[in-house]
Design a protein around this motif. Structure first.
Motif, short mmCIF file in Angstrom:
data_model
loop_
_atom_site.label_atom_id
_atom_site.label_comp_id
_atom_site.label_asym_id
_atom_site.label_seq_id
_atom_site.Cartn_x
_atom_site.Cartn_y
_atom_site.Cartn_z
N CYS A 19 -11.83 -2.35 -8.75
CA CYS A 19 -10.69 -3.02 -8.11
C CYS A 19 -10.22 -2.27 -6.86
CB CYS A 19 -9.53 -3.16 -9.09
SG CYS A 19 -9.92 -4.25 -10.46
N THR A 21 -10.98 -1.96 -3.84
CA THR A 21 -11.69 -2.48 -2.67
C THR A 21 -11.12 -1.84 -1.40
OG1 THR A 21 -10.16 -4.32 -2.42
CG2 THR A 21 -12.11 -4.69 -3.82
N THR A 23 -9.79 -3.32 1.04
CA THR A 23 -8.52 -3.98 1.34
C THR A 23 -7.39 -3.40 0.51
OG1 THR A 23 -9.66 -6.03 1.91
CG2 THR A 23 -7.31 -6.20 1.40
N ALA A 24 -7.60 -3.27 -0.80
CA ALA A 24 -6.57 -2.74 -1.69
C ALA A 24 -6.23 -1.30 -1.32
CB ALA A 24 -7.02 -2.83 -3.14
N LEU A 27 -4.21 -1.19 1.97
CA LEU A 27 -2.82 -1.61 1.75
C LEU A 27 -2.03 -0.51 1.07
CD1 LEU A 27 -3.32 -5.29 0.58
CD2 LEU A 27 -1.91 -4.57 2.52
N ILE A 42 1.31 -8.49 -1.77
CA ILE A 42 0.01 -8.66 -1.14
C ILE A 42 -1.02 -7.76 -1.81
CG2 ILE A 42 -1.28 -8.47 1.04
CD1 ILE A 42 1.47 -9.02 2.44
N LEU A 43 -0.61 -6.56 -2.20
CA LEU A 43 -1.49 -5.67 -2.96
C LEU A 43 -1.88 -6.33 -4.28
CD1 LEU A 43 -2.96 -2.99 -3.33
CD2 LEU A 43 -0.82 -2.05 -4.25
N ASP A 45 -2.19 -9.50 -4.86
CA ASP A 45 -3.20 -10.52 -4.53
C ASP A 45 -4.57 -9.89 -4.28
OD1 ASP A 45 -1.19 -12.43 -4.73
OD2 ASP A 45 -0.91 -12.61 -2.55
N ALA A 46 -4.60 -8.78 -3.54
CA ALA A 46 -5.86 -8.10 -3.24
C ALA A 46 -6.50 -7.57 -4.52
CB ALA A 46 -5.63 -6.96 -2.25
N LEU A 47 -5.69 -7.01 -5.42
CA LEU A 47 -6.22 -6.50 -6.69
C LEU A 47 -6.74 -7.65 -7.55
CD1 LEU A 47 -3.53 -3.79 -7.48
CD2 LEU A 47 -5.91 -3.41 -6.79
N ASP A 49 -7.85 -10.53 -6.48
CA ASP A 49 -9.09 -10.99 -5.84
C ASP A 49 -10.26 -10.07 -6.18
OD1 ASP A 49 -7.72 -13.09 -4.70
OD2 ASP A 49 -7.63 -12.19 -2.69
N ALA A 50 -9.96 -8.79 -6.41
CA ALA A 50 -11.00 -7.81 -6.74
C ALA A 50 -11.36 -7.82 -8.22
CB ALA A 50 -10.55 -6.42 -6.33
#
Length: 81
Positions: A19, A21, A23-24, A27, A42-43, A45-47, A49-50
């Protein structure tokens, strides 16, 4: 604030390293350095998505806070502790 730093000591959280990533991590690092935790949702959401499916992690990120430096989720994403 204690809940933000320590989480729930009675419910340990499992967190998959997959998880973390780019992106994460970016952020989380930005929030850690700036001490501005407005991007916590937003974090989450990124997590998600991962592939993170931990309700404790996602709910904490989407919760009202307060969120502070030392937040257990941010530290988890950054690999601290």
């Amino acid at each position: 604030m204690a809940r933000c730093i320590f989480g729930n000591p009675f419910r340990p959280v499992t967190f998959s390293p997959s998880c973390r990533t780019s992106t994460a991590v970016a952020l989380a690092a930005q929030m850690y350095e700036s001490r501005d935790f407005g991007a916590m949702p937003i974090l989450a959401d990124a997590l998600q998505d991962a592939g993170c499916d931990s309700a404790d992690v996602l709910d904490h990120c989407r919760g009202p806070g307060p969120h502070v430096r030392g937040c257990w989720v941010v530290d988890l994403v950054l690999g601290k502790g």
